[in-house]
Design an enzyme around this catalytic site. Structure first.
Site, PDB file in Angstrom:
ATOM      1  N   ARG A  14       0.536  -1.409  -0.224  1.00 11.83           N
ATOM      2  CA  ARG A  14       0.105   0.108  -0.007  1.00 11.83           C
ATOM      3  C   ARG A  14       1.047   1.334   0.319  1.00 11.83           C
ATOM      4  O   ARG A  14       0.103   2.784  -0.315  1.00 11.83           O
ATOM      5  CB  ARG A  14      -0.613   0.419   1.220  1.00 11.83           C
ATOM      6  N   ASN A 391      37.873  28.262  -7.599  1.00 10.42           N
ATOM      7  CA  ASN A 391      38.533  27.734  -7.268  1.00 10.42           C
ATOM      8  C   ASN A 391      38.305  26.336  -8.415  1.00 10.42           C
ATOM      9  O   ASN A 391      39.617  25.278  -7.637  1.00 10.42           O
ATOM     10  CB  ASN A 391      38.145  27.340  -5.606  1.00 10.42           C
TER      11      ASN A 391
END
Length: 461
Positions: A14, A391
């Site tokens: 379910r 960077n």
């Protein structure tokens, strides 16, 4: 000695998911992790998880999950496979070869019942030992017991009969006392009668509840708050459980002196730690191993995850994950701290600033529109608007180091790896590619050229 066995073999159809039901998350932990967590306050000698549907996934999730990391002193997890799911009795039958010779008690829990309090389990175990029961089961009185097995006892709470809901007569269905699916057995007694279980019911399953017909004494213990034993069968149940857990957590912190403005719009994991005089504004969400110290004000509209916030910090409309912020700093609006950012005391990280894997020293500011990645900033550094630490070279990340009292002009790019010394000033619009020593002015841009009388020629028709 106490062994625990957690029933975690079902698929949970379910839930409409390929994920085993017990691995669905509730406020940051899987259902089965929460069940394991509820046993932390009792002395356990063995921990067994009975797996079935996608059992390897359950094993992998638990062995690498929060529960193992947070409780390294607990007994190791053992896994027992139930290849066919033929009921709770059949699941416990799989333990027979694994608990051979065990003389203690067996605590049986369901992997999809995540709200059980540790105090409730301790009470169940205490009554079981006090009365030297063969079995003790947890019961609850539900307003609407439909779907649950009913428990019938005498005046001493000794169990006379347990009947599954689907097998109840209409008269029996009028009872509101239900079986919570939590049991404590004296294992030597249970071991003898497990092979005698039969599948004489509509589902052709072996019910663990049938053992009460062969054991004595069997006692029922009512849980004070019936919501503790609510099971998860579908997404609605999961949402209901989340609401219950949130109410518990929020009530705890408000009682402890934390202000929650509009609690209904706030979510707080039960792993979060808060100090008195913290204020949590609306639409704020606190996740994981987060701690917030006294005097801090978080939100509105903020997410804090696995982060440590010190005293008197404000975080406004911002996201902070896996990071630390020292006292008296201001974050936001619309800042993003991530990847082990460390913000010093009395700092400001302002509008639309992203900080990743960067350490910022005390009394430094990055007020607007900047990206600081893989950098180390000293004290009293000022980052002008639009500053970027470049960077990444396409393959590797590189470090930027900025000394104390250095000032970076607006719209500058610092191309890493690079080191700027103390008391450096970078002119606005500079692209800095080489290291700079202390006490320098850096101008890294082309001189402006103006050509009077020039305009773009119109293209030929």
């Amino acid at each position: 000695m106490v062994a625990i066995a957690i029933l975690a073999a079902g698929r949970g159809t379910r839930m409409k998911s390929d994920l085993p039901k017990v691995l669905h998350e509730l406020a940051g932990r899987s259902l089965v992790e929460r069940v394991l967590q509820s046993c932390q306050e009792i002395q356990i000698s063995r921990r067994i998880v009975i797996v079935g549907y996608r059992g390897e996934l359950v094993k992998e999730a638990l062995m690498g999950g929060k529960e193992i990391r947070d409780n390294p002193q607990s007994p190791p997890l053992e896994f027992v496979e139930q290849t066919e799911q033929l009921g709770t009795g059949h699941a416990i039958q799989q333990l027979l070869p694994h608990l051979q010779g065990f003389q203690g008690d067996l605590l049986v829990l369901n992997g999809d019942v995540p709200l059980l309090r540790s105090e409730t389990i301790k009470q169940l175990m205490a009554i079981h030992k006090q009365h030297q029961n063969s079995a003790t089961l947890l019961t609850a009185n539900l307003p609407n017991p439909q779907g649950y097995g009913r428990v019938f006892t005498d005046s001493q709470n000794l169990v006379q009969q347990i009947v599954e809901d689907r097998d109840c007569t209409q008269a029996q269905k009028q009872s509101h006392r239900i079986n919570a699916g939590v049991y404590c057995f004296h294992w030597p007694d249970l071991e003898k009668i497990l092979p005698e279980l039969k599948a004489d019911n509509d589902q052709k399953e072996y019910y663990l509840t049938d053992t009460v017909n062969f054991l004595s004494p069997v006692m029922a213990v009512d849980v004070e708050d019936y919501q503790e034993i609510l099971g998860i069968n579908d997404r609605k149940h999961l949402a209901t459980a989340c609401d219950i857990l949130q109410r518990r957590v929020k009530d705890k912190w408000m009682t402890a002196g934390v202000t929650l403005l509009d609690p209904n719009s706030i979510t707080i994991d039960d792993t979060v730690e808060l100090q008195p005089d913290v204020v949590i504004e609306p639409q704020t969400h606190l996740r994981g191993k987060t701690s917030i110290a006294s005097g801090s004000r978080i939100g509105p509209g903020s997410l804090i995850e696995n982060s440590q916030i010190a005293e008197n910090v404000t975080v406004l409309y911002s996201v902070v994950s896996d990071s630390t912020v020292a006292q008296n700093s201001r974050i936001g609006p619309y800042a993003h701290l991530r990847g082990h950012a460390e913000i010093g005391a009395n700092c400001r990280v302002g509008n639309f600033v992203e900080v990743k894997n960067t350490q910022i020293g005390d009394r430094s500011n990055a007020a607007h529109l900047s990206y600081l990645g893989d950098a180390t900033l000293g004290e009293k550094v000022n980052i002008g608007a639009g500053t970027i630490t470049a960077n990444y070279d396409g393959k590797n990340k590189h470090k930027t180091q900025i000394g104390d009292r250095t000032k970076i002009g607006s719209n500058s790019v610092l191309v890493a790896p690079i080191t700027l010394g103390e008391d450096v000033t970078v002119a606005a619009g500079s692209v800095v590619t080489e290291d700079v020593s202390n006490d320098c002015l850096v101008i890294a841009r082309s001189r402006q050229a103006v050509k009077p009388g020039w305009k773009l020629k119109e293209p030929k028709k």
